[in-house]
Design a protein around this motif. Structure first.
Motif, PDB file in Angstrom:
ATOM      1  N   ALA A 103     -11.361  -8.386   3.706  1.00 17.83           N
ATOM      2  CA  ALA A 103     -11.603  -6.767   3.395  1.00 17.83           C
ATOM      3  C   ALA A 103     -10.697  -6.278   2.219  1.00 17.83           C
ATOM      4  O   ALA A 103     -11.196  -5.609   1.333  1.00 17.83           O
ATOM      5  CB  ALA A 103     -11.059  -6.109   4.544  1.00 17.83           C
ATOM      6  N   THR A 104      -9.475  -6.861   1.718  1.00  9.26           N
ATOM      7  CA  THR A 104      -8.778  -6.583   0.519  1.00  9.26           C
ATOM      8  C   THR A 104      -9.674  -7.151  -0.673  1.00  9.26           C
ATOM      9  O   THR A 104      -9.689  -6.241  -1.610  1.00  9.26           O
ATOM     10  CB  THR A 104      -7.533  -7.269   0.510  1.00  9.26           C
ATOM     11  OG1 THR A 104      -7.021  -6.670   1.887  1.00  9.26           O
ATOM     12  CG2 THR A 104      -6.547  -6.946  -0.543  1.00  9.26           C
ATOM     13  N   PRO A 125      -2.438  -8.755   1.533  1.00 12.63           N
ATOM     14  CA  PRO A 125      -1.616  -9.654   0.792  1.00 12.63           C
ATOM     15  C   PRO A 125      -1.160  -8.526  -0.517  1.00 12.63           C
ATOM     16  O   PRO A 125      -2.216  -8.028  -1.220  1.00 12.63           O
ATOM     17  CB  PRO A 125      -2.234 -10.747   0.187  1.00 12.63           C
ATOM     18  CG  PRO A 125      -3.885 -10.534   0.537  1.00 12.63           C
ATOM     19  CD  PRO A 125      -3.863  -9.625   1.763  1.00 12.63           C
ATOM     20  N   VAL A 126      -0.175  -8.298  -0.787  1.00 14.91           N
ATOM     21  CA  VAL A 126       0.313  -7.448  -1.814  1.00 14.91           C
ATOM     22  C   VAL A 126       1.099  -7.969  -2.992  1.00 14.91           C
ATOM     23  O   VAL A 126       0.721  -8.416  -4.075  1.00 14.91           O
ATOM     24  CB  VAL A 126       0.916  -6.131  -1.307  1.00 14.91           C
ATOM     25  CG1 VAL A 126       1.296  -5.109  -2.606  1.00 14.91           C
ATOM     26  CG2 VAL A 126      -0.047  -5.483  -0.537  1.00 14.91           C
ATOM     27  N   ASP A 127       2.381  -8.432  -2.439  1.00 11.93           N
ATOM     28  CA  ASP A 127       3.393  -9.200  -3.545  1.00 11.93           C
ATOM     29  C   ASP A 127       3.281 -10.605  -3.403  1.00 11.93           C
ATOM     30  O   ASP A 127       3.335 -11.157  -4.548  1.00 11.93           O
ATOM     31  CB  ASP A 127       4.507  -8.719  -2.851  1.00 11.93           C
ATOM     32  CG  ASP A 127       5.117  -7.270  -3.154  1.00 11.93           C
ATOM     33  OD1 ASP A 127       4.346  -6.567  -3.566  1.00 11.93           O
ATOM     34  OD2 ASP A 127       6.330  -7.160  -2.526  1.00 11.93           O
ATOM     35  N   LEU A 128       2.439 -11.165  -2.555  1.00 15.37           N
ATOM     36  CA  LEU A 128       2.209 -12.555  -2.322  1.00 15.37           C
ATOM     37  C   LEU A 128       0.819 -12.986  -1.913  1.00 15.37           C
ATOM     38  O   LEU A 128       0.304 -12.066  -1.424  1.00 15.37           O
ATOM     39  CB  LEU A 128       3.478 -13.172  -1.319  1.00 15.37           C
ATOM     40  CG  LEU A 128       4.966 -12.907  -1.680  1.00 15.37           C
ATOM     41  CD1 LEU A 128       5.393 -13.380  -0.165  1.00 15.37           C
ATOM     42  CD2 LEU A 128       5.519 -13.617  -2.645  1.00 15.37           C
ATOM     43  N   ARG A 210      -4.985 -10.441  -4.056  1.00  9.41           N
ATOM     44  CA  ARG A 210      -3.785  -9.432  -3.733  1.00  9.41           C
ATOM     45  C   ARG A 210      -4.595  -7.940  -4.019  1.00  9.41           C
ATOM     46  O   ARG A 210      -5.129  -7.984  -5.020  1.00  9.41           O
ATOM     47  CB  ARG A 210      -2.756  -9.783  -4.315  1.00  9.41           C
ATOM     48  CG  ARG A 210      -1.943 -11.084  -3.746  1.00  9.41           C
ATOM     49  CD  ARG A 210      -0.634 -11.321  -4.484  1.00  9.41           C
ATOM     50  NE  ARG A 210      -0.819 -11.426  -5.727  1.00  9.41           N
ATOM     51  CZ  ARG A 210       0.442 -11.475  -6.828  1.00  9.41           C
ATOM     52  NH1 ARG A 210       1.758 -11.285  -6.122  1.00  9.41           N
ATOM     53  NH2 ARG A 210      -0.037 -11.655  -7.984  1.00  9.41           N
ATOM     54  N   ALA A 211      -3.757  -7.132  -3.203  1.00 11.03           N
ATOM     55  CA  ALA A 211      -4.444  -5.619  -3.294  1.00 11.03           C
ATOM     56  C   ALA A 211      -4.093  -5.184  -4.842  1.00 11.03           C
ATOM     57  O   ALA A 211      -2.933  -5.388  -5.135  1.00 11.03           O
ATOM     58  CB  ALA A 211      -3.535  -4.914  -2.327  1.00 11.03           C
ATOM     59  N   ARG A 242       4.694  -1.737   3.871  1.00  6.13           N
ATOM     60  CA  ARG A 242       5.892  -1.275   2.885  1.00  6.13           C
ATOM     61  C   ARG A 242       5.237  -1.486   1.308  1.00  6.13           C
ATOM     62  O   ARG A 242       5.319  -0.726   0.515  1.00  6.13           O
ATOM     63  CB  ARG A 242       7.252  -1.652   3.190  1.00  6.13           C
ATOM     64  CG  ARG A 242       7.950  -1.222   4.291  1.00  6.13           C
ATOM     65  CD  ARG A 242       9.180  -1.516   4.302  1.00  6.13           C
ATOM     66  NE  ARG A 242       9.491  -2.981   4.213  1.00  6.13           N
ATOM     67  CZ  ARG A 242       9.621  -3.955   5.273  1.00  6.13           C
ATOM     68  NH1 ARG A 242       9.515  -3.319   6.679  1.00  6.13           N
ATOM     69  NH2 ARG A 242      10.104  -5.258   5.297  1.00  6.13           N
ATOM     70  N   GLU A 243       4.930  -2.861   1.299  1.00  3.48           N
ATOM     71  CA  GLU A 243       4.489  -3.119  -0.041  1.00  3.48           C
ATOM     72  C   GLU A 243       3.180  -2.349  -0.432  1.00  3.48           C
ATOM     73  O   GLU A 243       2.926  -2.285  -1.625  1.00  3.48           O
ATOM     74  CB  GLU A 243       3.962  -4.777   0.011  1.00  3.48           C
ATOM     75  CG  GLU A 243       5.334  -5.634   0.247  1.00  3.48           C
ATOM     76  CD  GLU A 243       4.960  -7.182   0.366  1.00  3.48           C
ATOM     77  OE1 GLU A 243       5.987  -7.818   0.465  1.00  3.48           O
ATOM     78  OE2 GLU A 243       3.830  -7.477   0.319  1.00  3.48           O
ATOM     79  N   GLY A 244       2.248  -2.241   0.379  1.00  4.40           N
ATOM     80  CA  GLY A 244       1.069  -1.382   0.109  1.00  4.40           C
ATOM     81  C   GLY A 244       1.594  -0.080  -0.307  1.00  4.40           C
ATOM     82  O   GLY A 244       0.997   0.422  -1.363  1.00  4.40           O
ATOM     83  N   ASP A 245       2.331   0.535   0.199  1.00  5.54           N
ATOM     84  CA  ASP A 245       2.913   2.042  -0.131  1.00  5.54           C
ATOM     85  C   ASP A 245       3.524   1.816  -1.408  1.00  5.54           C
ATOM     86  O   ASP A 245       3.483   2.837  -1.954  1.00  5.54           O
ATOM     87  CB  ASP A 245       3.862   2.542   1.152  1.00  5.54           C
ATOM     88  CG  ASP A 245       3.211   2.733   2.367  1.00  5.54           C
ATOM     89  OD1 ASP A 245       1.824   2.866   2.404  1.00  5.54           O
ATOM     90  OD2 ASP A 245       3.912   3.170   3.442  1.00  5.54           O
ATOM     91  N   ALA A 246       4.374   0.865  -1.536  1.00  4.03           N
ATOM     92  CA  ALA A 246       5.027   0.803  -2.889  1.00  4.03           C
ATOM     93  C   ALA A 246       4.196   0.586  -4.009  1.00  4.03           C
ATOM     94  O   ALA A 246       4.370   0.982  -5.193  1.00  4.03           O
ATOM     95  CB  ALA A 246       6.120  -0.494  -2.944  1.00  4.03           C
ATOM     96  N   LEU A 247       2.824  -0.131  -3.769  1.00  2.46           N
ATOM     97  CA  LEU A 247       2.024  -0.297  -5.063  1.00  2.46           C
ATOM     98  C   LEU A 247       1.253   0.954  -5.207  1.00  2.46           C
ATOM     99  O   LEU A 247       1.164   1.142  -6.344  1.00  2.46           O
ATOM    100  CB  LEU A 247       0.883  -1.207  -4.516  1.00  2.46           C
ATOM    101  CG  LEU A 247      -0.011  -1.584  -5.428  1.00  2.46           C
ATOM    102  CD1 LEU A 247       0.484  -2.389  -6.433  1.00  2.46           C
ATOM    103  CD2 LEU A 247      -1.187  -2.553  -4.606  1.00  2.46           C
TER     104      LEU A 247
END
Length: 287
Positions: A103-104, A125-128, A210-211, A242-247
């Motif tokens: 999906a991402t 997956p965002v940061d990794l 990754r996103a 949290r990682e998605g929100d930070a992105l």
């Protein structure tokens, strides 16, 4: 216009997993489509050695179609499904578990096909890369041998992952129950295992999946936390949020919560159906 809720399965699963949830969504007046990724559902490989009496040696060696299925194939297939669905109105894409990786990837490349992206205890997956998260503290309490107890082949030799979900081994079944359906009955676990297929692809995407802020990050997104999930722990779910929100801090996740294990929301789907119906309604009223 009524949205189409598109349901995307996780590893070893298929569209069959969503039948109870689709029934509940239908009774609430919502249209849904459950996707089978390539090599899944009726396109899956079921070696004769998987039947009883089982032949472990043959089961470990029998070829399977998923050896030739890549993450890119999954992404292209889902895009084709969403192109058809979006022709009939808004699309709410709901991904579970490993389905979140696909999906991402689709949201990275074709965000125009998705009106709302919903992760239910799914990999985002965002940061990794996904594989790298397994070495992180949030995954420390996950049993690394949960699939090892049912592994039926050498993945490097066969080119895919093959699990024997038809095992009667008490230790293996107890491990699967603890990891995926600790709040269910033994019969519910066996019924769900009967819907699974033995094979899964080795390709779960890479660093390019990754996103991405400019495409994935532009979409309205919901993350549904499963509080009792022992295979994708709540701590990791919260980290992915949290990682998605930070992105994309100007477009954070809409966070919802369901109480239960990794599979409970599909085995006993009433609460999940009401939640998804609510999200679908909000998607129409807040395009």
């Amino acid at each position: 216009m009524q949205p189409t809720v598109v349901l995307l399965h996780g590893a070893f699963a298929n569209s069959f997993s969503f039948a109870p949830l689709q029934a509940e969504l239908g009774l609430l007046g919502h249209r849904s489509v459950a996707v089978d990724l390539p090599g899944h559902g009726f396109a899956a490989t079921y070696p004769r050695a998987y039947q009883t009496p089982q032949d472990p040696k043959e089961l470990a060696a029998a070829p399977g179609v998923l050896k030739s299925v890549s993450h890119a194939d999954n992404t292209a297939h889902l895009i084709a499904v969403l192109e058809r669905a979006s022709a009939n109105g808004p699309v709410v894409l709901v991904a579970h578990s490993r389905g979140g990786v696909v999906a991402t990837a689709v949201a990275n490349t074709r965000p125009d096909l998705i009106d709302r992206l919903v992760y239910v205890a799914a990999w985002c997956p965002v940061d990794l890369e996904v594989a790298a998260y397994y070495a992180e503290p949030e995954m420390a309490e996950v049993d690394p041998d949960v699939l090892g107890h049912v592994l039926a082949c050498d993945p490097a030799e066969l080119g895919l992952i093959r699990a024997n979900f038809r095992t009667a081994d008490d230790r293996a079944l107890a491990g699967l129950k603890d990891a995926f359906l600790a709040d269910g009955t033994d019969d519910e676990l066996l019924a769900f295992l009967a819907t699974l297929q033995p094979d899964e692809s080795l390709d779960a995407g890479g660093p390019d999946d990754r996103a991405r802020a400019g495409s994935w990050g532009s979409l309205p997104r919901t993350y549904v936390r499963l509080t009792g999930d022992a295979s994708l722990p709540l701590a990791l779910q919260d980290r992915l949020i949290r990682e998605g929100d930070a992105l994309t801090p100007d477009n954070p996740f809409d966070v919802r919560t369901l109480h239960g294990s990794h599979l409970r929301w599909m085995v006993r789907p009433e609460a999940a159906a009401r939640l998804l119906a609510e999200i679908a309604g909000e998607t129409v009223s807040n395009p």
